[in-house]
Enzyme design. Sequence first.
Site, PDB file in Angstrom:
ATOM      1  N   HIS A  35      -1.926   4.468   7.497  1.00  0.00           N
ATOM      2  CA  HIS A  35      -1.919   5.818   8.042  1.00  0.00           C
ATOM      3  C   HIS A  35      -2.002   6.778   6.852  1.00  0.00           C
ATOM      4  O   HIS A  35      -1.400   6.539   5.803  1.00  0.00           O
ATOM      5  CB  HIS A  35      -0.653   6.091   8.857  1.00  0.00           C
ATOM      6  CG  HIS A  35      -0.727   5.554  10.261  1.00  0.00           C
ATOM      7  ND1 HIS A  35       0.381   5.212  10.999  1.00  0.00           N
ATOM      8  CD2 HIS A  35      -1.806   5.312  11.064  1.00  0.00           C
ATOM      9  CE1 HIS A  35      -0.008   4.778  12.196  1.00  0.00           C
ATOM     10  NE2 HIS A  35      -1.327   4.819  12.248  1.00  0.00           N
TER      11      HIS A  35
ATOM     12  N   ASP B 243      -0.782   9.547   5.863  1.00  0.00           N
ATOM     13  CA  ASP B 243       0.368  10.119   5.150  1.00  0.00           C
ATOM     14  C   ASP B 243       1.059   9.112   4.239  1.00  0.00           C
ATOM     15  O   ASP B 243       2.048   9.438   3.587  1.00  0.00           O
ATOM     16  CB  ASP B 243       1.366  10.766   6.132  1.00  0.00           C
ATOM     17  CG  ASP B 243       1.839   9.809   7.228  1.00  0.00           C
ATOM     18  OD1 ASP B 243       1.104   8.859   7.554  1.00  0.00           O
ATOM     19  OD2 ASP B 243       2.940  10.029   7.756  1.00  0.00           O
ATOM     20  N   HIS B 244       0.508   7.889   4.170  1.00  0.00           N
ATOM     21  CA  HIS B 244       1.072   6.883   3.276  1.00  0.00           C
ATOM     22  C   HIS B 244       0.095   6.402   2.204  1.00  0.00           C
ATOM     23  O   HIS B 244       0.488   5.656   1.316  1.00  0.00           O
ATOM     24  CB  HIS B 244       1.592   5.680   4.087  1.00  0.00           C
ATOM     25  CG  HIS B 244       2.746   6.036   4.945  1.00  0.00           C
ATOM     26  ND1 HIS B 244       4.047   5.754   4.630  1.00  0.00           N
ATOM     27  CD2 HIS B 244       2.806   6.745   6.112  1.00  0.00           C
ATOM     28  CE1 HIS B 244       4.858   6.241   5.555  1.00  0.00           C
ATOM     29  NE2 HIS B 244       4.129   6.842   6.475  1.00  0.00           N
TER      30      HIS B 244
ATOM     31  N   ASP C 111       6.721   2.875   8.047  1.00  0.00           N
ATOM     32  CA  ASP C 111       7.314   3.376   9.265  1.00  0.00           C
ATOM     33  C   ASP C 111       7.591   2.178  10.193  1.00  0.00           C
ATOM     34  O   ASP C 111       6.877   1.196  10.140  1.00  0.00           O
ATOM     35  CB  ASP C 111       6.351   4.307   9.983  1.00  0.00           C
ATOM     36  CG  ASP C 111       5.830   5.445   9.109  1.00  0.00           C
ATOM     37  OD1 ASP C 111       6.228   5.554   7.952  1.00  0.00           O
ATOM     38  OD2 ASP C 111       4.981   6.215   9.593  1.00  0.00           O
TER      39      ASP C 111
ATOM     40  N   HIS D 196      11.322  10.307   5.908  1.00  0.00           N
ATOM     41  CA  HIS D 196      10.185  10.362   6.835  1.00  0.00           C
ATOM     42  C   HIS D 196      10.478  11.241   8.051  1.00  0.00           C
ATOM     43  O   HIS D 196      10.153  10.930   9.192  1.00  0.00           O
ATOM     44  CB  HIS D 196       9.767   8.964   7.301  1.00  0.00           C
ATOM     45  CG  HIS D 196       8.346   8.910   7.785  1.00  0.00           C
ATOM     46  ND1 HIS D 196       8.003   9.060   9.114  1.00  0.00           N
ATOM     47  CD2 HIS D 196       7.188   8.760   7.134  1.00  0.00           C
ATOM     48  CE1 HIS D 196       6.695   8.973   9.244  1.00  0.00           C
ATOM     49  NE2 HIS D 196       6.170   8.794   8.063  1.00  0.00           N
TER      50      HIS D 196
ATOM     51  N   HIS E 270       1.223   0.897   4.870  1.00  0.00           N
ATOM     52  CA  HIS E 270       0.235   0.805   5.957  1.00  0.00           C
ATOM     53  C   HIS E 270      -0.821   1.884   5.777  1.00  0.00           C
ATOM     54  O   HIS E 270      -0.683   2.783   4.935  1.00  0.00           O
ATOM     55  CB  HIS E 270       0.920   0.899   7.330  1.00  0.00           C
ATOM     56  CG  HIS E 270       1.585   2.209   7.635  1.00  0.00           C
ATOM     57  ND1 HIS E 270       2.566   2.751   6.849  1.00  0.00           N
ATOM     58  CD2 HIS E 270       1.411   3.074   8.670  1.00  0.00           C
ATOM     59  CE1 HIS E 270       2.985   3.882   7.379  1.00  0.00           C
ATOM     60  NE2 HIS E 270       2.285   4.115   8.481  1.00  0.00           N
TER      61      HIS E 270
ATOM     62  N   HIS F 119       4.984  -1.171  13.862  1.00  0.00           N
ATOM     63  CA  HIS F 119       4.454   0.185  13.951  1.00  0.00           C
ATOM     64  C   HIS F 119       3.115   0.107  14.690  1.00  0.00           C
ATOM     65  O   HIS F 119       2.703  -0.962  15.127  1.00  0.00           O
ATOM     66  CB  HIS F 119       4.316   0.759  12.531  1.00  0.00           C
ATOM     67  CG  HIS F 119       4.099   2.237  12.482  1.00  0.00           C
ATOM     68  ND1 HIS F 119       4.771   3.129  13.281  1.00  0.00           N
ATOM     69  CD2 HIS F 119       3.253   2.989  11.714  1.00  0.00           C
ATOM     70  CE1 HIS F 119       4.361   4.351  13.009  1.00  0.00           C
ATOM     71  NE2 HIS F 119       3.439   4.295  12.080  1.00  0.00           N
TER      72      HIS F 119
END
Lengths: 301, 301
Positions: free
Chosen positions: A62, A64-65, A210, A268, A60, A140
């Site tokens: 976000h 941090d990914h 997530d 995570h 996805h 999410h």
Amino acid sequence: MKLTILGCYAATPRTITNPTSQVLEIRNRMFLIDCGEGTQVQLRKNKLKFSKINHIFISHLHGDHFYGLVGLISTFMLLNRQTDLHVYGPKGVKEIVLLQLRYSNSYTGYNLYFHELDSKESEIVYEDEKVVVKTIPLKHRIYTNGFLFQEKVGDRKLNVDAVQEYKIDTCYYQKIKNGRDITLDDGTIIPNAELTFDPIQPKSYAFCSDTMYDESIIPIIENCDVLYHETTFLESEADKAEKTMHSTAKQAAAIAAKANVKQLILGHYSTRYDTIDLFRQEAETLYSNVLLADDGKTFEF
Amino acid sequence: MKLTILGCYAATPRTITNPTSQVLEIRNRMFLIDCGEGTQVQLRKNKLKFSKINHIFISHLHGDHFYGLVGLISTFMLLNRQTDLHVYGPKGVKEIVLLQLRYSNSYTGYNLYFHELDSKESEIVYEDEKVVVKTIPLKHRIYTNGFLFQEKVGDRKLNVDAVQEYKIDTCYYQKIKNGRDITLDDGTIIPNAELTFDPIQPKSYAFCSDTMYDESIIPIIENCDVLYHETTFLESEADKAEKTMHSTAKQAAAIAAKANVKQLILGHYSTRYDTIDLFRQEAETLYSNVLLADDGKTFEF
């Protein structure tokens, strides 16, 4: 199958912890899963060859990914990569990467293919003769997929002693491995079961990060060998987990138990906790085969 | 003035070297200059407070100078930053950052101001009562600016012994520091020179990265205290420098000498060389006050 955790901590890159990224080596393929900032440095630290990565799966959008993705794509350019690169990720990933390449007046010398995802149902996104990859739709705050990596059932294994005893020519070996019986010159039929052993049991790996607790993924990941399931929080922060649409360690364990997976890997983690062992302890109250991901750690299965 | 080098190597983040980013602390302000991937980790390693960064200057939109920006902006969100943040950089930087925030469905809780640059002339981009920042238009493959950070001439320094001897009331001190003479009750005029010392000499720092050799920057950076000038290559690779619109160490030294700067700091090294000391050696053939930037190194001046 070998899994290398490049990063498995939530939210921001820190001095000794990294955002999500991992490498799955499966049947001689090397898949990169998520690509947080710092992924290329983590690839170097873990001595994983850049040139072996041909497929990148992004769960996805976000940061941090995937904030490390455009940098990795740029580094591939600087390394004069020639091989095709495939990126699988949510709608938008192509626009984000190409916009940055356009402003830097850069063009990849290799073919860069984006496979943008927007289905809410599980679908096959990659398939070759040995491996298939399906999405695992997750719940999410934004559109998110996990990925299920499945080995296909391989060839039957040749019983070398048997084929030599029957003096079978090597040109028949592949047919035998494919399951064929063999008729000798004198007309005798040798059943395949005499000439082969069962193939290696195919394995499967499910990456889920997530997501909030969501039983609708169970039919997709049921009985898989290894499940990586996020657990940003412990039950003591269940309210935060619900609000941010993340899972607790107990919820991850509940999914693992209900889906009857053979092994659960947690990751995570929020950095608010003193030790990640708390996640293992909480998960083990519901499910026994729990391992903890950590940056630089490898798992072979 | 204190300069902390977070990263000063060309092209890609590596295990022990980082792409361009540096922090200039000047008159109690903290300016971040460029923001390659890994900048936030380097800020943490160098124990620089995220909350003190209110102004970020981006030279150009090549990845090794700004791929860490969107991540830093996101981290500021996660840290619940409230203070305004200003980003100065080429046209496009706003679109790139906002596109990524939009896809992640994220909104900064603080005000995020973009000051997009497209002028080919030097211009003032930041000014307060103590500091002024001007662009230094550079010649590179895409639109690029260096930045000249100049302290303003400060107040005159109070001669404490003198003002006490004349029994001057403290309410006149600021006027004295502003250069005013003082008339005592008996009508005697005390000239300001008797009551003050000269102010601290204002300093200036010029950041030039990336650029080919370009004498047109000399009038802008002339006589500045410290010049950071890129030198991706040595003269042995002068052809590569020209082709990629970078500088050699000798060219950086020539600019330093012609602009009569007091100190030259070299950086933005290609990682092809065994030791960065080769850059110093080559530069010193033309100019003597040469220092080498390196990741984590600080300079006070």
